[in-house]
Design a protein around this motif. Structure first.
Motif, PDB file in Angstrom:
ATOM      1  N   PRO A  84       1.333  -2.282  -0.672  1.00 46.60           N
ATOM      2  CA  PRO A  84       1.432  -3.626  -1.243  1.00 46.60           C
ATOM      3  C   PRO A  84       0.208  -4.450  -0.854  1.00 46.60           C
ATOM      4  O   PRO A  84      -0.279  -4.353   0.276  1.00 46.60           O
ATOM      5  CB  PRO A  84       2.700  -4.203  -0.631  1.00 46.60           C
ATOM      6  CG  PRO A  84       3.092  -3.296   0.469  1.00 46.60           C
ATOM      7  CD  PRO A  84       2.366  -2.020   0.315  1.00 46.60           C
ATOM      8  N   GLN A 143       0.020 -10.802   0.749  1.00 43.67           N
ATOM      9  CA  GLN A 143       0.560 -11.918  -0.008  1.00 43.67           C
ATOM     10  C   GLN A 143       0.044 -13.261   0.482  1.00 43.67           C
ATOM     11  O   GLN A 143       0.167 -14.251  -0.218  1.00 43.67           O
ATOM     12  CB  GLN A 143       2.091 -11.887   0.045  1.00 43.67           C
ATOM     13  CG  GLN A 143       2.632 -10.692  -0.677  1.00 43.67           C
ATOM     14  CD  GLN A 143       4.144 -10.749  -0.810  1.00 43.67           C
ATOM     15  OE1 GLN A 143       4.804 -11.586  -0.217  1.00 43.67           O
ATOM     16  NE2 GLN A 143       4.686  -9.852  -1.594  1.00 43.67           N
ATOM     17  N   HIS A 186       5.007  -6.441  -8.720  1.00 42.38           N
ATOM     18  CA  HIS A 186       4.468  -6.224  -7.382  1.00 42.38           C
ATOM     19  C   HIS A 186       2.989  -5.902  -7.508  1.00 42.38           C
ATOM     20  O   HIS A 186       2.595  -5.072  -8.338  1.00 42.38           O
ATOM     21  CB  HIS A 186       5.188  -5.072  -6.679  1.00 42.38           C
ATOM     22  CG  HIS A 186       6.621  -5.362  -6.403  1.00 42.38           C
ATOM     23  ND1 HIS A 186       7.034  -6.230  -5.423  1.00 42.38           N
ATOM     24  CD2 HIS A 186       7.752  -4.906  -7.000  1.00 42.38           C
ATOM     25  CE1 HIS A 186       8.355  -6.280  -5.414  1.00 42.38           C
ATOM     26  NE2 HIS A 186       8.815  -5.484  -6.365  1.00 42.38           N
ATOM     27  N   ASN A 187       2.176  -6.558  -6.682  1.00 43.82           N
ATOM     28  CA  ASN A 187       0.745  -6.282  -6.643  1.00 43.82           C
ATOM     29  C   ASN A 187       0.496  -5.180  -5.628  1.00 43.82           C
ATOM     30  O   ASN A 187       0.871  -5.305  -4.454  1.00 43.82           O
ATOM     31  CB  ASN A 187      -0.030  -7.544  -6.265  1.00 43.82           C
ATOM     32  CG  ASN A 187       0.119  -8.607  -7.321  1.00 43.82           C
ATOM     33  OD1 ASN A 187      -0.044  -8.347  -8.502  1.00 43.82           O
ATOM     34  ND2 ASN A 187       0.462  -9.812  -6.901  1.00 43.82           N
ATOM     35  N   LEU A 188      -0.109  -4.092  -6.083  1.00 40.16           N
ATOM     36  CA  LEU A 188      -0.325  -2.919  -5.252  1.00 40.16           C
ATOM     37  C   LEU A 188      -1.805  -2.567  -5.210  1.00 40.16           C
ATOM     38  O   LEU A 188      -2.527  -2.790  -6.176  1.00 40.16           O
ATOM     39  CB  LEU A 188       0.458  -1.735  -5.819  1.00 40.16           C
ATOM     40  CG  LEU A 188       1.959  -1.969  -6.002  1.00 40.16           C
ATOM     41  CD1 LEU A 188       2.569  -0.847  -6.804  1.00 40.16           C
ATOM     42  CD2 LEU A 188       2.635  -2.089  -4.659  1.00 40.16           C
TER      43      LEU A 188
END
Length: 122
Positions: free
Chosen positions: A10, A13, A68-70
């Protein structure tokens, strides 16, 4: 043809505080730099970033889609696999090795059945 193994994590954030970094963008870039440098030290090359949808529960009965940012990293496949699987992988065709590299390494079959917990005698 070169074979690769991939690692997906991930994306950070929030930013990391550091002296001299004042804006949120600077702090976020610093957090991303730290993450990328940690993985580079382990031999992983940054490949790309992805925003992928995932369905999650929202309440008791409803579901919602979130993104989701991966971060995707790769490194050349060394051939030993996980837990020394070199002989087994060497016997497989290139297509089978590629399919296995992209799957989860887990033993096939059902998990062992566990019996009831036993109480200690005191």
């Amino acid at each position: 043809m070169q074979a690769y193994e991939y690692k997906v994590i991930p994306a950070p954030q929030r930013g990391e505080k550091e002296r001299g970094l004042k804006t949120g963008a600077e702090r976020f870039a610093h957090a991303l730099t730290l993450t990328m440098n940690e993985l580079a030290a382990e031999g992983w090359e940054y490949w790309r970033a992805e925003a992928l949808p995932a369905e999650e529960r929202a309440g008791l009965t409803s579901k919602t889609t979130v993104f989701h940012n991966l971060l995707v990293f790769r490194r050349p496949f060394r051939g030993e696999g996980i837990s020394g699987e070199a002989p087994a992988l060497a016997a497989q065709s290139a297509a089978e090795r590629r399919a296995r590299m992209l799957s989860v390494y887990a033993p096939e079959g059902k998990a062992p059945r566990l019996g009831p917990a036993e109480e200690e005698e005191v």
